[in-house]
Design an enzyme around this catalytic site. Structure first.
Site, short mmCIF file in Angstrom:
data_model
loop_
_atom_site.label_atom_id
_atom_site.label_comp_id
_atom_site.label_asym_id
_atom_site.label_seq_id
_atom_site.Cartn_x
_atom_site.Cartn_y
_atom_site.Cartn_z
N ALA A 99 0.85 -1.20 0.00
CA ALA A 99 0.00 0.00 0.00
C ALA A 99 0.88 1.24 0.00
O ALA A 99 2.07 1.20 0.34
CB ALA A 99 -0.93 0.01 1.21
N PHE A 100 0.29 2.37 -0.36
CA PHE A 100 1.08 3.57 -0.61
C PHE A 100 1.76 4.10 0.65
O PHE A 100 2.75 4.82 0.57
CB PHE A 100 0.24 4.65 -1.28
CG PHE A 100 -0.35 5.67 -0.36
CD1 PHE A 100 -1.56 5.45 0.27
CD2 PHE A 100 0.31 6.86 -0.11
CE1 PHE A 100 -2.10 6.39 1.13
CE2 PHE A 100 -0.22 7.81 0.74
CZ PHE A 100 -1.42 7.57 1.36
N LYS A 101 1.26 3.74 1.84
CA LYS A 101 1.86 4.24 3.07
C LYS A 101 3.34 3.86 3.17
O LYS A 101 4.13 4.55 3.80
CB LYS A 101 1.11 3.72 4.29
CG LYS A 101 -0.38 4.04 4.24
CD LYS A 101 -0.85 4.83 5.40
CE LYS A 101 -2.26 5.37 5.31
NZ LYS A 101 -3.17 4.88 4.29
N ASP A 102 3.71 2.74 2.51
CA ASP A 102 5.12 2.33 2.54
C ASP A 102 6.04 3.40 1.96
O ASP A 102 7.19 3.50 2.39
CB ASP A 102 5.31 1.04 1.73
CG ASP A 102 4.67 -0.18 2.37
OD1 ASP A 102 4.58 -0.22 3.61
OD2 ASP A 102 4.27 -1.10 1.63
N LEU A 105 6.55 5.71 4.84
CA LEU A 105 6.99 5.10 6.10
C LEU A 105 8.33 4.38 6.01
O LEU A 105 9.09 4.34 6.98
CB LEU A 105 5.91 4.16 6.64
CG LEU A 105 4.67 4.91 7.18
CD1 LEU A 105 3.59 3.93 7.59
CD2 LEU A 105 5.05 5.79 8.36
#
Ligand SMILES: *Cc1c(COP(=O)(O)O)cnc(C)c1O
Length: 463
Positions: A99-102, A105
Site C-alpha cells: 500500500a502507498f503508506k510504505d 513510512l
C-alpha cells in the site's frame, strides 16, 4: 520555526496544530526538466533535500533514501501505467505491505533511527490498527536500532491477510498485541498510555501517525516524478487521489507549491464523503462512519485537511484555530465563499459508493486488463467524472493514484470483476510464514506491563 529534526520527532506541535513549511522551496523550470528520467532515489533526494535545512548531510540522506526504496519490488518504485487515452495509473503499492503508506513510512522509520542515533536517544512507538495500516508501521520500524514498536489490533477482527502481514514480522523489536476487544478499545488503550505521563516519559512513547510532516515530504516526490515524466514543466498535469486523511493529496498540493504545473486535483471519496461535501458546499460537517469496500478511507475527520485550511485562511493561525474549535464543539464549520472559490479553483471532489466502486473495478478490468483495488477504483471513478464534467483541459494528462495492490482486498475484487488477485512474489508464501503475537485482555495495566517488560527502555531491561 522548528528545525527538521524536532519536526520529525515531535509529529504534532505543542499547541495541538500541525507543522507546515514556513515557505515552500521551489524549483525552476530548468531544475524540473533536469529531473526527468532520474532514478527514483536520486529524484527523491533532490526533492527532499531543500526541506532538511542541512540537518542531515546530503550523502547520508542519499544513503537513507536509497536503502528505503531498495525495499520496493519495482525498480521504478512508483511506475506509471496507461489506462486509457489521457488517463494513467501511478502504482504506489510496490512496497513491503502493498500500500502507498510504505512510500513515506519506509523512509520515515530510517529517518527516525538516524536522528535518534545522532542524539543518543531511543523511543517506543505504540499504535492501534483496525488491520489495514498497522503493517506499514511495523515494516517501517522493524530492525531499527533505536526504536521498538508495539501494535495493538482487535483479536479476530482483522482479515487473515491483514493479520498475517503484521504477525509474520518476526523482528526482535516488533511486538504484535491481539487485544480481546474492539478497535475502539485498542485506540482507547493507546490514548491511555499516552495520557499516563510517568509511563510516557519512562518509555519515551511516540507515534508514527498520519500527520507527521516528513510523511508529506516523502509523498511529494512521486508527484514531481509523474509530472516530469508526462511533460512538466512544459505541459501541465492533473491527479486524482482516493482520499481519507487528506495526507496524500496534500502532498500533491505541496508539489504544486514547489513549482510543478498541476492544473487540477481531484478528490475521490467513498460513501464517507465529508471532503466531497466540503468542496461542494464550503461546509465541513462530521457524520457517522459507514464501513465500505475501501476501509482505509472510512474516516470521519480528515486530519491533514487542517494544513490546507491554514492556507485558505491566508495562514492566519487565529482564524484556523477558531474554525477547528467550532468543528470540535459543534461538529461543523464553514469557510467564506471567497475561500471556497479559492479551493475550487484547484480541487474538485467526487464520491463513489460501493456499487460504483465495483463497477469501476469491472470496467477497468474489461477495458485494460488491469486489476485494481477498491481504493484505486474510487480515484479512477473520480478521474472519469472529472473528465466527463470537463473540469480540466482535454490535453492535460490525468494520473489516478493506485494506492493499494488488489491482492490486499481479494474478496471485493473477485466479486467486482471475477478475478482472484494473486499476491505478488514477495508475499506469495505469506500463509506459510510463522506468526508471533501476544493475546492480552483490553486492560491498561496488562498492556503497560507487557510493554515495560519487552521494550528496550522498559524497567528491568539493560539500557
Ligand atoms: C491511507 C490510504 C488512503 C488514504 O490516504 P490519505 O493520505 O489518508 O488521504 C487511501 N488508500 C489506501 C490504500 C490507503 O492505505
Amino acid at each position: 520555526m522548528l528545525g527538521f529534526e524536532e519536526t520529525l520527532l515531535a509529529g504534532l506541535a505543542r499547541d495541538g496544530g500541525l507543522y507546515v513549511p514556513e515557505s515552500w522551496p521551489s524549483f525552476s523550470a530548468d531544475e524540473l526538466r533536469a529531473m526527468a528520467g532520474l532514478p527514483y532515489s536520486e529524484l527523491a533526494a533532490r526533492v527532499m533535500l531543500p526541506f532538511l535545512g542541512g540537518a542531515i548531510e546530503p550523502a547520508a540522506f542519499r544513503a537513507l533514501v536509497a536503502d528505503a526504496y531498495a525495499s520496493f519490488d519495482h525498480a521504478a518504485v512508483t511506475p506509471l501505467v496507461q489506462l486509457d487515452h489521457g488517463l494513467w495509473l501511478m502504482e504506489l503499492f510496490h512496497g513491503p505491505t502493498l500500500a502507498f503508506k510504505d512510500v513515506a513510512l519506509q523512509l520515515l522509520g530510517r529517518l527516525f533511527d538516524h536522528v535518534l542515533a545522532k542524539n543518543g536517544r531511543r523511543i517506543t512507538v505504540v499504535g492501534a490498527t483496525s488491520g489495514d495500516t498497522g503493517s506499514a508501521a511495523l515494516e517501517a520500524c522493524r530492525d531499527r536500532a533505536h526504536l521498538d514498536i508495539f501494535m495493538l489490533h482487535p483479536k479476530g477482527r482483522t482479515s487473515a491477510i491483514q493479520r498475517r502481514q503484521m504477525t509474520s514480522v518476526l523482528a526482535p523489536n516488533v511486538f504484535n498485541i491481539a487485544v480481546e476487544g474492539t478497535f475502539d478499545d485498542c485506540q482507547d488503550l493507546v490514548k491511555a498510555m499516552f495520557n499516563d505521563s510517568g509511563f510516557r516519559d519512562e518509555l519515551q512513547l511516540s507515534a508514527v501517525n498520519s500527520i507527521n510532516w516528513a510523511r508529506i515530504m516523502a509523498q511529494i516526490v512521486y508527484y514531481v516524478g509523474a509530472a516530469v515524466a508526462l511533460g512538466a514543466p512544459d505541459r501541465a498535469v492533473a491527479f486524482s487521489v482516493p482520499t481519507g486523511n487528506f495526507g496524500n493529496i496534500y502532498a500533491a498540493y505541496g508539489a504544486r507549491a514547489m513549482g510543478v504545473p498541476i492544473e487540477r486535483l481531484v478528490v475521490g471519496s467513498n460513501s464517507n464523503d465529508i471532503l466531497t461535501r466540503f468542496f461542494t458546499s464550503g461546509t465541513m460537517a462530521a457524520a457517522g462512519v459507514t464501513p465500505t469496500l475501501s476501509p482505509s478511507m472510512d474516516i470521519q475527520i480528515s486530519s491533514n485537511f487542517e494544513r490546507l485550511l491554514f492556507d485558505l485562511h491566508q495562514r492566519q493561525s487565529g482564524a484556523l484555530s477558531d474554525a477547528m474549535a467550532r468543528f470540535r464543539s459543534a461538529g461543523s464549520f464553514s469557510v467564506a465563499p471567497s475561500e471556497l472559490a479559492t479551493a475550487r479553483a484547484l480541487f474538485t471532489a467526487y464520491r463513489a459508493d460501493d456499487d460504483q466502486t465495483r463497477a469501476t473495478i469491472a470496467r477497468v478490468w474489461q477495458d485494460s486488463g488491469q486489476v485494481i483495488d477498491p481504493h484505486t477504483a474510487v480515484g479512477v471513478h473520480a478521474a472519469r467524472a472529472a473528465r466527463a464534467e470537463g473540469v480540466l483541459s482535454e490535453s492535460v494528462p490525468l494520473v489516478a493514484l493506485a494506492c493499494a495492490h488488489a491482492a490486499k482486498f481479494p474478496e471485493a475484487v473477485k466479486t467486482a470483476c471475477g478475478v482472484h488477485p494473486a499476491l505478488p512474489a514477495r508475499l506469495a508464501d505469506l500463509e506459510q510464514r510463522p506468526e508471533r503475537v501476544t493475546v492480552l485482555p483490553a486492560d491498561l495495566g496488562a498492556i503497560q506491563d507487557f510493554v515495560r517488560r519487552h521494550a528496550r527502555l522498559g524497567a528491568g531491561q539493560p539500557a
